[in-house]
Design a protein around this motif. Structure first.
Motif, PDB file in Angstrom:
ATOM      1  N   HIS A 234       0.814  -1.255  -0.020  1.00  0.00           N
ATOM      2  CA  HIS A 234       0.138  -0.079   0.038  1.00  0.00           C
ATOM      3  C   HIS A 234       1.024   1.263  -0.053  1.00  0.00           C
ATOM      4  CE1 HIS A 234       0.987  -0.603   4.457  1.00  0.00           C
ATOM      5  NE2 HIS A 234       1.136   0.806   4.447  1.00  0.00           N
ATOM      6  N   ASP A 235       0.402   2.256  -0.253  1.00  0.00           N
ATOM      7  CA  ASP A 235       0.780   3.866  -0.156  1.00  0.00           C
ATOM      8  C   ASP A 235      -0.262   4.585   0.196  1.00  0.00           C
ATOM      9  OD1 ASP A 235       2.628   5.757   0.142  1.00  0.00           O
ATOM     10  OD2 ASP A 235       2.795   6.152  -1.928  1.00  0.00           O
ATOM     11  N   VAL A 236      -0.473   4.913   1.398  1.00  0.00           N
ATOM     12  CA  VAL A 236      -1.679   5.621   2.022  1.00  0.00           C
ATOM     13  C   VAL A 236      -1.047   6.807   2.888  1.00  0.00           C
ATOM     14  CG1 VAL A 236      -3.306   3.759   1.770  1.00  0.00           C
ATOM     15  CG2 VAL A 236      -2.354   4.332   3.771  1.00  0.00           C
ATOM     16  N   LYS A 237      -2.149   7.628   3.276  1.00  0.00           N
ATOM     17  CA  LYS A 237      -1.323   8.972   4.065  1.00  0.00           C
ATOM     18  C   LYS A 237      -1.120   8.261   5.581  1.00  0.00           C
ATOM     19  CE  LYS A 237      -2.007  13.538   5.453  1.00  0.00           C
ATOM     20  NZ  LYS A 237      -2.834  14.573   5.654  1.00  0.00           N
ATOM     21  N   ASP A 238      -1.895   7.586   6.148  1.00  0.00           N
ATOM     22  CA  ASP A 238      -1.803   7.335   7.409  1.00  0.00           C
ATOM     23  C   ASP A 238      -2.609   6.287   8.104  1.00  0.00           C
ATOM     24  OD1 ASP A 238      -1.178   7.337  10.346  1.00  0.00           O
ATOM     25  OD2 ASP A 238      -2.015   9.618  10.536  1.00  0.00           O
ATOM     26  N   LEU A 239      -1.908   5.205   8.484  1.00  0.00           N
ATOM     27  CA  LEU A 239      -2.979   4.044   8.687  1.00  0.00           C
ATOM     28  C   LEU A 239      -3.775   4.373  10.228  1.00  0.00           C
ATOM     29  CD1 LEU A 239      -0.573   0.971   7.914  1.00  0.00           C
ATOM     30  CD2 LEU A 239      -2.661   1.600   6.668  1.00  0.00           C
ATOM     31  N   SER A 240      -3.225   5.101  10.787  1.00  0.00           N
ATOM     32  CA  SER A 240      -3.821   5.455  12.083  1.00  0.00           C
ATOM     33  C   SER A 240      -5.446   5.870  12.015  1.00  0.00           C
ATOM     34  CB  SER A 240      -3.038   6.244  12.876  1.00  0.00           C
ATOM     35  OG  SER A 240      -2.949   7.611  12.627  1.00  0.00           O
ATOM     36  N   LEU A 241      -5.440   6.550  10.575  1.00  0.00           N
ATOM     37  CA  LEU A 241      -6.859   6.993  10.248  1.00  0.00           C
ATOM     38  C   LEU A 241      -8.079   5.916  10.002  1.00  0.00           C
ATOM     39  CD1 LEU A 241      -5.648   9.855   7.675  1.00  0.00           C
ATOM     40  CD2 LEU A 241      -6.261  10.228  10.054  1.00  0.00           C
ATOM     41  N   ALA A 242      -7.376   4.625  10.261  1.00  0.00           N
ATOM     42  CA  ALA A 242      -8.623   3.650   9.851  1.00  0.00           C
ATOM     43  C   ALA A 242      -9.886   3.505  10.499  1.00  0.00           C
ATOM     44  CB  ALA A 242      -7.814   2.340   9.748  1.00  0.00           C
ATOM     45  N   GLU A 243      -9.514   3.739  11.827  1.00  0.00           N
ATOM     46  CA  GLU A 243     -10.900   3.537  12.577  1.00  0.00           C
ATOM     47  C   GLU A 243     -12.074   4.594  12.336  1.00  0.00           C
ATOM     48  OE1 GLU A 243     -10.088   4.055  16.813  1.00  0.00           O
ATOM     49  OE2 GLU A 243     -11.955   3.726  17.242  1.00  0.00           O
ATOM     50  N   LYS A 244     -11.731   5.784  11.895  1.00  0.00           N
ATOM     51  CA  LYS A 244     -12.499   6.510  11.380  1.00  0.00           C
ATOM     52  C   LYS A 244     -13.107   6.114   9.968  1.00  0.00           C
ATOM     53  CE  LYS A 244     -13.159  11.494  10.334  1.00  0.00           C
ATOM     54  NZ  LYS A 244     -12.562  12.414   9.294  1.00  0.00           N
ATOM     55  N   GLY A 245     -12.260   5.755   9.435  1.00  0.00           N
ATOM     56  CA  GLY A 245     -12.518   5.151   7.869  1.00  0.00           C
ATOM     57  C   GLY A 245     -13.591   4.153   7.848  1.00  0.00           C
ATOM     58  N   LYS A 246     -13.265   3.175   8.847  1.00  0.00           N
ATOM     59  CA  LYS A 246     -14.244   2.014   9.063  1.00  0.00           C
ATOM     60  C   LYS A 246     -15.530   2.258   9.345  1.00  0.00           C
ATOM     61  CE  LYS A 246     -14.140  -2.780  10.271  1.00  0.00           C
ATOM     62  NZ  LYS A 246     -15.079  -3.012  11.303  1.00  0.00           N
ATOM     63  N   LEU A 247     -15.671   3.118  10.400  1.00  0.00           N
ATOM     64  CA  LEU A 247     -16.885   3.619  10.705  1.00  0.00           C
ATOM     65  C   LEU A 247     -17.796   4.265   9.492  1.00  0.00           C
ATOM     66  CD1 LEU A 247     -16.177   4.992  14.283  1.00  0.00           C
ATOM     67  CD2 LEU A 247     -17.573   3.076  13.600  1.00  0.00           C
ATOM     68  N   ARG A 248     -17.061   5.252   8.686  1.00  0.00           N
ATOM     69  CA  ARG A 248     -17.678   5.724   7.651  1.00  0.00           C
ATOM     70  C   ARG A 248     -18.116   4.950   6.677  1.00  0.00           C
ATOM     71  NH1 ARG A 248     -16.700  10.152   4.749  1.00  0.00           N
ATOM     72  NH2 ARG A 248     -14.511   9.422   4.438  1.00  0.00           N
ATOM     73  N   ILE A 249     -17.438   3.713   6.353  1.00  0.00           N
ATOM     74  CA  ILE A 249     -17.559   2.909   5.313  1.00  0.00           C
ATOM     75  C   ILE A 249     -18.853   2.085   5.711  1.00  0.00           C
ATOM     76  CG2 ILE A 249     -16.845   0.679   4.177  1.00  0.00           C
ATOM     77  CD1 ILE A 249     -13.950   1.986   4.450  1.00  0.00           C
ATOM     78  N   GLU A 250     -19.043   1.762   7.055  1.00  0.00           N
ATOM     79  CA  GLU A 250     -20.299   1.141   7.410  1.00  0.00           C
ATOM     80  C   GLU A 250     -21.310   2.103   7.331  1.00  0.00           C
ATOM     81  OE1 GLU A 250     -20.105  -0.556  11.675  1.00  0.00           O
ATOM     82  OE2 GLU A 250     -18.204  -1.176  11.139  1.00  0.00           O
ATOM     83  N   TRP A 251     -21.252   3.406   7.418  1.00  0.00           N
ATOM     84  CA  TRP A 251     -22.297   4.305   7.325  1.00  0.00           C
ATOM     85  C   TRP A 251     -22.476   4.350   5.750  1.00  0.00           C
ATOM     86  CZ3 TRP A 251     -25.880   7.202   9.594  1.00  0.00           C
ATOM     87  CH2 TRP A 251     -26.550   8.292   8.933  1.00  0.00           C
ATOM     88  N   ALA A 252     -21.995   4.467   5.056  1.00  0.00           N
ATOM     89  CA  ALA A 252     -22.360   4.452   3.660  1.00  0.00           C
ATOM     90  C   ALA A 252     -22.981   3.067   3.162  1.00  0.00           C
ATOM     91  CB  ALA A 252     -20.975   4.622   2.606  1.00  0.00           C
ATOM     92  N   ASP A 253     -22.320   1.911   3.667  1.00  0.00           N
ATOM     93  CA  ASP A 253     -22.777   0.727   3.288  1.00  0.00           C
ATOM     94  C   ASP A 253     -24.182   0.438   3.944  1.00  0.00           C
ATOM     95  OD1 ASP A 253     -22.442  -2.036   2.358  1.00  0.00           O
ATOM     96  OD2 ASP A 253     -22.470  -2.521   4.438  1.00  0.00           O
ATOM     97  N   ASN A 254     -24.971   1.148   4.697  1.00  0.00           N
ATOM     98  CA  ASN A 254     -26.231   1.193   5.149  1.00  0.00           C
ATOM     99  C   ASN A 254     -26.993   1.613   4.216  1.00  0.00           C
ATOM    100  OD1 ASN A 254     -25.488   0.179   7.773  1.00  0.00           O
ATOM    101  ND2 ASN A 254     -25.287   2.198   8.653  1.00  0.00           N
ATOM    102  N   GLN A 255     -26.571   2.543   3.395  1.00  0.00           N
ATOM    103  CA  GLN A 255     -27.357   3.246   2.095  1.00  0.00           C
ATOM    104  C   GLN A 255     -27.045   2.396   0.810  1.00  0.00           C
ATOM    105  OE1 GLN A 255     -28.741   6.666   2.452  1.00  0.00           O
ATOM    106  NE2 GLN A 255     -28.808   6.129   4.469  1.00  0.00           N
ATOM    107  N   MET A 256     -26.463   1.210   0.919  1.00  0.00           N
ATOM    108  CA  MET A 256     -26.216   0.674  -0.442  1.00  0.00           C
ATOM    109  C   MET A 256     -26.626  -0.673  -0.492  1.00  0.00           C
ATOM    110  SD  MET A 256     -22.304   2.136  -0.775  1.00  0.00           S
ATOM    111  CE  MET A 256     -22.113   1.971  -2.532  1.00  0.00           C
ATOM    112  N   PRO A 257     -27.955  -1.044  -0.412  1.00  0.00           N
ATOM    113  CA  PRO A 257     -28.799  -2.208  -0.385  1.00  0.00           C
ATOM    114  C   PRO A 257     -28.571  -3.163  -1.384  1.00  0.00           C
ATOM    115  CG  PRO A 257     -30.031  -0.480  -0.514  1.00  0.00           C
ATOM    116  CD  PRO A 257     -28.998   0.283  -0.263  1.00  0.00           C
TER     117      PRO A 257
END
Ligand code: ADE
Length: 423
Positions: free
Chosen positions: A8-31
Protein backbone atom coordinates in the motif's frame (compact mmCIF):
# COMPACT_ATOMS: atom_id res chain seq x y z
CA UNK A 1 4.57 -10.99 16.17
CA UNK A 2 4.80 -9.09 12.91
CA UNK A 3 1.55 -8.04 11.31
CA UNK A 4 1.33 -8.87 7.63
CA UNK A 5 -0.08 -5.95 5.65
CA UNK A 6 -0.96 -5.82 1.96
CA UNK A 7 1.13 -3.58 -0.28
CA UNK A 8 0.00 0.00 0.00
CA UNK A 9 0.83 3.69 -0.10
CA UNK A 10 -1.65 5.66 1.97
CA UNK A 11 -1.35 8.76 4.11
CA UNK A 12 -1.65 7.36 7.61
CA UNK A 13 -2.86 3.93 8.77
CA UNK A 14 -3.91 5.36 12.12
CA UNK A 15 -6.87 7.02 10.32
CA UNK A 16 -8.38 3.57 9.71
CA UNK A 17 -10.80 3.56 12.65
CA UNK A 18 -12.64 6.65 11.41
CA UNK A 19 -12.61 5.32 7.85
CA UNK A 20 -14.12 1.98 8.88
CA UNK A 21 -17.04 3.67 10.63
CA UNK A 22 -17.73 5.88 7.62
CA UNK A 23 -17.54 2.87 5.27
CA UNK A 24 -20.17 1.14 7.42
CA UNK A 25 -22.35 4.27 7.37
CA UNK A 26 -22.24 4.35 3.55
CA UNK A 27 -22.93 0.61 3.41
CA UNK A 28 -26.25 1.20 5.19
CA UNK A 29 -27.29 3.20 2.13
CA UNK A 30 -26.11 0.61 -0.40
CA UNK A 31 -28.65 -2.23 -0.17
CA UNK A 32 -28.28 -3.45 -3.76
CA UNK A 33 -24.53 -3.81 -3.46
CA UNK A 34 -25.07 -5.62 -0.16
CA UNK A 35 -27.35 -8.19 -1.84
CA UNK A 36 -24.73 -8.73 -4.54
CA UNK A 37 -22.02 -9.07 -1.87
CA UNK A 38 -24.00 -11.77 -0.06
CA UNK A 39 -24.40 -13.76 -3.29
CA UNK A 40 -20.74 -13.22 -4.19
CA UNK A 41 -19.72 -14.58 -0.76
CA UNK A 42 -21.54 -17.83 -1.52
CA UNK A 43 -20.82 -18.24 -5.21
CA UNK A 44 -17.32 -16.73 -5.52
CA UNK A 45 -17.85 -15.78 -9.20
CA UNK A 46 -14.54 -13.88 -9.30
CA UNK A 47 -12.42 -16.46 -7.51
CA UNK A 48 -8.72 -15.52 -7.81
CA UNK A 49 -9.41 -12.96 -10.55
CA UNK A 50 -6.94 -10.09 -10.30
CA UNK A 51 -8.71 -6.75 -10.51
CA UNK A 52 -7.03 -3.33 -10.56
CA UNK A 53 -9.48 -0.53 -9.88
CA UNK A 54 -8.76 3.16 -10.46
CA UNK A 55 -11.69 4.95 -8.84
CA UNK A 56 -12.28 7.83 -6.45
CA UNK A 57 -11.21 6.44 -3.09
CA UNK A 58 -14.37 7.07 -1.09
CA UNK A 59 -16.54 5.18 1.37
CA UNK A 60 -18.76 4.02 -1.50
CA UNK A 61 -15.81 2.70 -3.48
CA UNK A 62 -14.62 0.87 -0.36
CA UNK A 63 -17.91 -1.03 -0.34
CA UNK A 64 -17.46 -1.95 -3.99
CA UNK A 65 -13.95 -3.23 -3.19
CA UNK A 66 -15.36 -5.31 -0.31
CA UNK A 67 -17.95 -6.77 -2.69
CA UNK A 68 -15.38 -7.75 -5.32
CA UNK A 69 -13.22 -9.29 -2.64
CA UNK A 70 -16.23 -11.20 -1.26
CA UNK A 71 -16.63 -12.60 -4.78
CA UNK A 72 -13.12 -14.06 -4.50
CA UNK A 73 -11.30 -11.37 -6.49
CA UNK A 74 -7.76 -10.30 -5.66
CA UNK A 75 -8.24 -6.53 -5.74
CA UNK A 76 -6.03 -3.46 -5.62
CA UNK A 77 -7.17 0.14 -5.77
CA UNK A 78 -5.60 3.43 -6.82
CA UNK A 79 -7.14 6.90 -7.08
CA UNK A 80 -8.73 8.24 -10.25
CA UNK A 81 -8.10 11.83 -9.15
CA UNK A 82 -5.34 13.31 -6.97
CA UNK A 83 -7.75 15.38 -4.86
CA UNK A 84 -10.65 12.99 -4.24
CA UNK A 85 -9.05 10.42 -1.94
CA UNK A 86 -10.53 10.13 1.55
CA UNK A 87 -7.38 9.24 3.47
CA UNK A 88 -9.26 7.56 6.33
CA UNK A 89 -10.97 5.24 3.84
CA UNK A 90 -7.67 4.39 2.14
CA UNK A 91 -6.22 3.53 5.56
CA UNK A 92 -9.16 1.33 6.51
CA UNK A 93 -9.09 -0.53 3.20
CA UNK A 94 -5.52 -1.55 3.97
CA UNK A 95 -5.83 -2.15 7.68
CA UNK A 96 -9.33 -3.56 8.09
CA UNK A 97 -10.06 -5.11 4.72
CA UNK A 98 -6.60 -6.19 3.49
CA UNK A 99 -7.07 -4.45 0.17
CA UNK A 100 -3.90 -3.06 -1.44
CA UNK A 101 -4.51 0.67 -1.81
CA UNK A 102 -2.33 3.32 -3.43
CA UNK A 103 -3.70 6.83 -2.99
CA UNK A 104 -3.00 9.91 -0.94
CA UNK A 105 -5.14 13.02 -1.02
CA UNK A 106 -3.20 15.86 -2.66
CA UNK A 107 -0.60 13.62 -4.30
CA UNK A 108 1.39 15.25 -7.08
CA UNK A 109 1.19 14.12 -10.70
CA UNK A 110 4.28 11.94 -10.41
CA UNK A 111 2.89 10.06 -7.39
CA UNK A 112 -0.51 9.79 -9.05
CA UNK A 113 1.05 7.88 -11.98
CA UNK A 114 3.30 5.85 -9.67
CA UNK A 115 0.13 4.71 -7.95
CA UNK A 116 -1.46 3.77 -11.27
CA UNK A 117 1.71 1.80 -12.07
CA UNK A 118 1.51 0.10 -8.66
CA UNK A 119 -2.04 -0.99 -9.52
CA UNK A 120 -0.85 -2.29 -12.89
CA UNK A 121 2.06 -4.13 -11.25
CA UNK A 122 -0.73 -6.32 -9.82
CA UNK A 123 -1.10 -7.68 -13.40
CA UNK A 124 -4.87 -7.31 -13.56
CA UNK A 125 -7.14 -9.57 -15.58
CA UNK A 126 -9.85 -6.96 -15.21
CA UNK A 127 -9.36 -3.19 -15.01
CA UNK A 128 -11.96 -0.88 -13.53
CA UNK A 129 -11.68 2.80 -14.45
CA UNK A 130 -13.26 6.16 -13.77
CA UNK A 131 -11.82 8.38 -16.50
CA UNK A 132 -9.83 5.67 -18.35
CA UNK A 133 -6.43 6.52 -16.82
CA UNK A 134 -5.49 2.87 -16.27
CA UNK A 135 -6.63 1.87 -19.74
CA UNK A 136 -4.66 4.81 -21.21
CA UNK A 137 -1.58 3.76 -19.26
CA UNK A 138 -1.82 0.21 -20.63
CA UNK A 139 -2.27 1.54 -24.16
CA UNK A 140 0.61 4.04 -23.93
CA UNK A 141 3.26 2.67 -21.57
CA UNK A 142 2.43 -0.95 -20.80
CA UNK A 143 1.06 -2.45 -24.02
CA UNK A 144 2.52 -5.88 -23.28
CA UNK A 145 0.09 -6.23 -20.35
CA UNK A 146 -2.98 -5.93 -22.58
CA UNK A 147 -2.86 -9.62 -23.50
CA UNK A 148 -3.24 -10.55 -19.81
CA UNK A 149 -6.43 -8.49 -19.55
CA UNK A 150 -9.85 -10.06 -20.14
CA UNK A 151 -11.59 -6.71 -20.10
CA UNK A 152 -12.20 -3.44 -18.37
CA UNK A 153 -15.10 -1.37 -17.11
CA UNK A 154 -15.48 2.40 -17.39
CA UNK A 155 -17.51 4.48 -14.95
CA UNK A 156 -17.76 7.91 -16.53
CA UNK A 157 -19.01 9.71 -19.66
CA UNK A 158 -15.59 11.23 -20.41
CA UNK A 159 -13.93 7.81 -20.30
CA UNK A 160 -16.58 6.13 -22.44
CA UNK A 161 -16.27 8.82 -25.14
CA UNK A 162 -12.51 8.19 -25.35
CA UNK A 163 -12.88 4.44 -25.38
CA UNK A 164 -15.48 4.54 -28.12
CA UNK A 165 -13.11 6.67 -30.20
CA UNK A 166 -10.37 4.09 -29.60
CA UNK A 167 -12.70 1.24 -30.64
CA UNK A 168 -13.72 3.19 -33.75
CA UNK A 169 -10.04 3.68 -34.68
CA UNK A 170 -9.42 -0.04 -33.97
CA UNK A 171 -6.72 0.69 -31.42
CA UNK A 172 -8.53 -0.68 -28.37
CA UNK A 173 -6.50 -3.62 -27.04
CA UNK A 174 -9.17 -5.27 -24.87
CA UNK A 175 -12.97 -5.31 -24.40
CA UNK A 176 -14.71 -2.68 -22.30
CA UNK A 177 -18.09 -2.54 -20.61
CA UNK A 178 -19.42 1.03 -20.51
CA UNK A 179 -20.87 1.08 -17.00
CA UNK A 180 -21.64 4.79 -17.42
CA UNK A 181 -24.16 4.03 -20.14
CA UNK A 182 -26.31 1.71 -18.02
CA UNK A 183 -29.63 3.45 -17.32
CA UNK A 184 -29.35 2.65 -13.63
CA UNK A 185 -26.05 4.55 -13.71
CA UNK A 186 -26.30 7.72 -15.76
CA UNK A 187 -29.98 8.51 -15.18
CA UNK A 188 -29.36 8.61 -11.43
CA UNK A 189 -25.68 9.02 -10.55
CA UNK A 190 -24.97 11.65 -13.23
CA UNK A 191 -28.17 13.56 -12.59
CA UNK A 192 -29.07 13.32 -8.91
CA UNK A 193 -25.54 12.49 -7.72
CA UNK A 194 -23.73 15.26 -9.59
CA UNK A 195 -26.62 17.64 -9.01
CA UNK A 196 -26.57 17.37 -5.25
CA UNK A 197 -22.86 16.81 -4.68
CA UNK A 198 -21.81 19.75 -6.87
CA UNK A 199 -23.97 22.10 -4.85
CA UNK A 200 -22.60 20.41 -1.72
CA UNK A 201 -19.03 21.09 -2.88
CA UNK A 202 -19.76 24.76 -3.61
CA UNK A 203 -21.42 25.21 -0.24
CA UNK A 204 -18.73 23.47 1.79
CA UNK A 205 -16.04 25.47 0.00
CA UNK A 206 -17.71 28.88 0.14
CA UNK A 207 -20.82 28.89 2.35
CA UNK A 208 -22.38 31.39 -0.07
CA UNK A 209 -26.14 31.75 -0.44
CA UNK A 210 -27.37 30.23 -3.70
CA UNK A 211 -30.77 31.98 -3.65
CA UNK A 212 -30.88 35.01 -5.92
CA UNK A 213 -27.52 34.28 -7.57
CA UNK A 214 -26.95 34.22 -11.32
CA UNK A 215 -25.84 30.62 -11.66
CA UNK A 216 -24.35 29.56 -15.01
CA UNK A 217 -24.00 25.91 -15.99
CA UNK A 218 -21.86 24.94 -18.98
CA UNK A 219 -23.16 21.68 -20.47
CA UNK A 220 -26.67 20.23 -20.40
CA UNK A 221 -25.92 16.52 -20.41
CA UNK A 222 -27.24 14.38 -17.56
CA UNK A 223 -24.81 15.98 -15.10
CA UNK A 224 -25.64 19.52 -16.22
CA UNK A 225 -29.34 18.76 -15.87
CA UNK A 226 -28.79 17.65 -12.31
CA UNK A 227 -26.81 20.75 -11.38
CA UNK A 228 -29.28 23.18 -13.00
CA UNK A 229 -32.28 21.52 -11.32
CA UNK A 230 -30.72 21.70 -7.87
CA UNK A 231 -29.48 25.28 -8.29
CA UNK A 232 -32.93 26.35 -9.46
CA UNK A 233 -34.48 24.52 -6.51
CA UNK A 234 -32.35 26.62 -4.20
CA UNK A 235 -33.58 29.85 -5.75
CA UNK A 236 -30.82 30.68 -8.23
CA UNK A 237 -31.47 32.31 -11.62
CA UNK A 238 -30.02 29.59 -13.80
CA UNK A 239 -28.49 30.08 -17.26
CA UNK A 240 -27.28 27.25 -19.49
CA UNK A 241 -24.46 27.46 -22.04
CA UNK A 242 -24.59 24.56 -24.51
CA UNK A 243 -23.18 23.82 -27.99
CA UNK A 244 -25.58 20.99 -28.91
CA UNK A 245 -28.79 22.42 -30.43
CA UNK A 246 -31.00 19.61 -29.09
CA UNK A 247 -29.69 19.90 -25.56
CA UNK A 248 -29.92 23.69 -25.76
CA UNK A 249 -33.55 23.38 -26.82
CA UNK A 250 -34.26 21.01 -23.94
CA UNK A 251 -32.73 23.52 -21.55
CA UNK A 252 -34.98 26.26 -22.98
CA UNK A 253 -38.10 24.08 -22.62
CA UNK A 254 -37.04 23.11 -19.09
CA UNK A 255 -37.32 26.79 -18.31
CA UNK A 256 -33.70 27.91 -18.31
CA UNK A 257 -32.18 30.93 -19.99
CA UNK A 258 -29.79 29.77 -22.73
CA UNK A 259 -27.07 32.06 -24.03
CA UNK A 260 -23.46 32.19 -25.18
CA UNK A 261 -20.47 31.92 -22.86
CA UNK A 262 -19.46 35.54 -23.53
CA UNK A 263 -22.92 36.86 -22.60
CA UNK A 264 -23.15 34.63 -19.52
CA UNK A 265 -19.67 35.66 -18.38
CA UNK A 266 -20.78 39.27 -17.95
CA UNK A 267 -23.58 38.57 -15.49
CA UNK A 268 -22.81 35.28 -13.72
CA UNK A 269 -22.10 35.07 -9.98
CA UNK A 270 -21.33 31.34 -9.92
CA UNK A 271 -20.14 29.29 -12.91
CA UNK A 272 -19.98 25.48 -13.16
CA UNK A 273 -18.39 23.62 -16.06
CA UNK A 274 -19.67 20.13 -16.70
CA UNK A 275 -19.01 19.50 -20.40
CA UNK A 276 -16.11 17.01 -20.60
CA UNK A 277 -14.30 19.40 -22.95
CA UNK A 278 -11.23 21.62 -22.69
CA UNK A 279 -10.99 25.38 -21.91
CA UNK A 280 -14.69 25.97 -21.61
CA UNK A 281 -13.98 28.96 -19.38
CA UNK A 282 -10.99 30.85 -20.77
CA UNK A 283 -9.25 34.23 -21.04
CA UNK A 284 -12.03 36.01 -22.97
CA UNK A 285 -14.49 35.01 -20.24
CA UNK A 286 -12.32 35.84 -17.21
CA UNK A 287 -11.79 39.30 -18.67
CA UNK A 288 -15.55 39.89 -18.72
CA UNK A 289 -16.42 38.41 -15.31
CA UNK A 290 -17.65 40.56 -12.43
CA UNK A 291 -15.57 41.22 -9.35
CA UNK A 292 -16.24 38.36 -6.91
CA UNK A 293 -17.31 35.76 -9.49
CA UNK A 294 -16.92 32.16 -8.32
CA UNK A 295 -16.26 29.25 -10.63
CA UNK A 296 -15.75 25.52 -10.34
CA UNK A 297 -15.63 22.39 -12.45
CA UNK A 298 -17.74 19.25 -12.06
CA UNK A 299 -16.48 17.48 -15.21
CA UNK A 300 -14.05 14.58 -14.90
CA UNK A 301 -10.75 16.27 -15.84
CA UNK A 302 -9.36 19.58 -14.64
CA UNK A 303 -9.11 20.92 -18.19
CA UNK A 304 -12.44 22.71 -18.43
CA UNK A 305 -11.20 25.89 -16.75
CA UNK A 306 -8.08 27.34 -18.39
CA UNK A 307 -6.01 27.92 -15.25
CA UNK A 308 -2.95 29.00 -17.21
CA UNK A 309 -4.90 31.79 -18.90
CA UNK A 310 -6.33 32.79 -15.52
CA UNK A 311 -2.84 32.90 -14.04
CA UNK A 312 -1.70 35.05 -16.99
CA UNK A 313 -4.29 37.71 -16.10
CA UNK A 314 -3.41 37.61 -12.41
CA UNK A 315 -1.41 40.03 -10.28
CA UNK A 316 -1.50 37.95 -7.09
CA UNK A 317 -3.07 34.79 -5.80
CA UNK A 318 -3.86 33.50 -2.33
CA UNK A 319 -5.80 30.66 -0.73
CA UNK A 320 -8.52 32.51 1.09
CA UNK A 321 -10.34 29.43 2.45
CA UNK A 322 -9.86 25.70 2.08
CA UNK A 323 -10.67 24.88 -1.57
CA UNK A 324 -10.98 28.57 -2.56
CA UNK A 325 -8.20 30.34 -4.47
CA UNK A 326 -8.54 34.09 -4.91
CA UNK A 327 -7.05 35.42 -8.15
CA UNK A 328 -6.56 39.20 -7.99
CA UNK A 329 -6.54 40.24 -11.63
CA UNK A 330 -4.53 43.04 -13.17
CA UNK A 331 -7.86 44.69 -14.11
CA UNK A 332 -8.68 45.05 -10.40
CA UNK A 333 -11.29 42.27 -10.18
CA UNK A 334 -11.03 39.28 -7.84
CA UNK A 335 -12.10 35.88 -9.15
CA UNK A 336 -12.50 32.74 -7.05
CA UNK A 337 -11.62 29.25 -8.30
CA UNK A 338 -12.84 26.28 -6.24
CA UNK A 339 -11.00 22.97 -5.76
CA UNK A 340 -8.17 23.97 -8.13
CA UNK A 341 -10.53 23.33 -11.04
CA UNK A 342 -10.79 19.63 -10.19
CA UNK A 343 -14.13 17.90 -9.65
CA UNK A 344 -15.58 20.21 -6.99
CA UNK A 345 -17.99 17.58 -5.65
CA UNK A 346 -15.14 15.23 -4.79
CA UNK A 347 -12.44 17.78 -4.00
CA UNK A 348 -14.47 19.95 -1.61
CA UNK A 349 -17.21 17.47 -0.62
CA UNK A 350 -17.56 13.69 -0.53
CA UNK A 351 -18.84 12.95 -4.03
CA UNK A 352 -22.23 11.46 -4.75
CA UNK A 353 -24.23 10.10 -1.84
CA UNK A 354 -24.05 6.35 -1.25
CA UNK A 355 -27.66 5.76 -2.23
CA UNK A 356 -26.94 6.56 -5.89
CA UNK A 357 -23.44 5.04 -5.93
CA UNK A 358 -25.21 1.85 -4.84
CA UNK A 359 -26.60 1.44 -8.36
CA UNK A 360 -23.44 2.61 -10.15
CA UNK A 361 -21.31 0.16 -8.22
CA UNK A 362 -23.83 -2.67 -8.52
CA UNK A 363 -23.28 -2.20 -12.26
CA UNK A 364 -19.50 -2.32 -11.76
CA UNK A 365 -19.65 -5.54 -9.73
CA UNK A 366 -22.05 -7.27 -12.13
CA UNK A 367 -20.14 -6.01 -15.19
CA UNK A 368 -16.94 -7.58 -13.79
CA UNK A 369 -18.79 -10.87 -13.27
CA UNK A 370 -20.23 -10.65 -16.80
CA UNK A 371 -16.81 -10.04 -18.34
CA UNK A 372 -15.22 -12.92 -16.51
CA UNK A 373 -18.03 -15.32 -17.48
CA UNK A 374 -17.95 -14.23 -21.13
CA UNK A 375 -14.20 -13.78 -21.50
CA UNK A 376 -14.01 -16.16 -24.46
CA UNK A 377 -16.52 -14.37 -26.64
CA UNK A 378 -15.85 -10.68 -25.96
CA UNK A 379 -14.21 -8.64 -28.73
CA UNK A 380 -11.97 -5.56 -28.51
CA UNK A 381 -14.81 -3.10 -28.51
CA UNK A 382 -17.08 -1.18 -26.11
CA UNK A 383 -20.11 -3.13 -24.84
CA UNK A 384 -23.16 -1.81 -23.01
CA UNK A 385 -24.09 -3.28 -19.64
CA UNK A 386 -26.51 -6.10 -20.57
CA UNK A 387 -30.14 -4.96 -20.32
CA UNK A 388 -31.08 -7.74 -17.90
CA UNK A 389 -28.41 -6.56 -15.45
CA UNK A 390 -29.64 -2.96 -15.71
CA UNK A 391 -33.25 -4.00 -15.09
CA UNK A 392 -32.32 -6.31 -12.24
CA UNK A 393 -30.54 -3.45 -10.49
CA UNK A 394 -33.58 -1.19 -10.93
CA UNK A 395 -35.85 -3.89 -9.48
CA UNK A 396 -33.58 -4.53 -6.52
CA UNK A 397 -33.35 -0.80 -5.84
CA UNK A 398 -37.14 -0.43 -5.87
CA UNK A 399 -37.47 -3.46 -3.59
CA UNK A 400 -34.97 -1.96 -1.18
CA UNK A 401 -37.12 1.18 -1.09
CA UNK A 402 -40.23 -0.90 -0.36
CA UNK A 403 -41.82 0.15 -3.64
CA UNK A 404 -43.98 -2.33 -5.55
CA UNK A 405 -44.66 -1.71 -9.23
CA UNK A 406 -47.51 -2.74 -11.48
CA UNK A 407 -47.38 -5.87 -13.70
CA UNK A 408 -48.84 -6.26 -17.20
CA UNK A 409 -51.88 -8.47 -17.48
CA UNK A 410 -51.76 -11.37 -19.95
CA UNK A 411 -54.08 -9.41 -22.20
CA UNK A 412 -51.74 -6.43 -22.13
CA UNK A 413 -48.70 -8.56 -22.92
CA UNK A 414 -50.56 -10.01 -25.90
CA UNK A 415 -51.68 -6.58 -27.07
CA UNK A 416 -48.15 -5.20 -26.99
CA UNK A 417 -46.88 -8.15 -29.03
CA UNK A 418 -49.63 -7.96 -31.63
CA UNK A 419 -49.75 -5.89 -34.80
CA UNK A 420 -53.15 -7.01 -36.12
CA UNK A 421 -55.23 -5.20 -33.53
CA UNK A 422 -56.10 -1.65 -34.63
CA UNK A 423 -59.01 0.70 -34.20
N1 ADE B 1 -17.97 9.60 -8.23
C1 ADE B 1 -18.82 10.55 -7.81
N2 ADE B 1 -19.11 10.37 -6.51
C2 ADE B 1 -18.44 9.27 -6.09
C3 ADE B 1 -18.35 8.60 -4.86
N3 ADE B 1 -19.02 9.01 -3.78
N4 ADE B 1 -17.54 7.52 -4.80
C4 ADE B 1 -16.87 7.12 -5.88
N5 ADE B 1 -16.92 7.71 -7.08
C5 ADE B 1 -17.71 8.79 -7.19
Amino acid sequence: MTVKTVKHDVKDLSLAEKGKLRIEWADNQMPVLKIIRKRFEKEKPLKDVRISACLHVTTETANLMRTLKAGGADVVLCASNPLSTQDDVAASLVKDYDIGTFSINGEDNKTYYEHIDAALDHHPQITMDDGADVISRVHSERKEQAKEIIGGTEETTTGVIRLEAMAEQKVLLYPIVAVNDAKTKHLFDNKYGTGQSTIDGILRATNVLIAGKNFVVFGYGMCGRGVTARAQGMGANVTVVEVDPLKALQAVMDGFKVTTAVEAAKTGDIFITVTGDIHVLRKEHFELMKDGAIFANAGHFDVEIDKEALQGLTKSKRRIRDFVDEYALKNGNRLYLLGEGRLVNLAAAEGHPAIVMDMSFANQALAAEFMYKNADTLKKTVYPVPKDIDEKIARLKLESMGIAIEKLTEEQVKYLASWEMGT
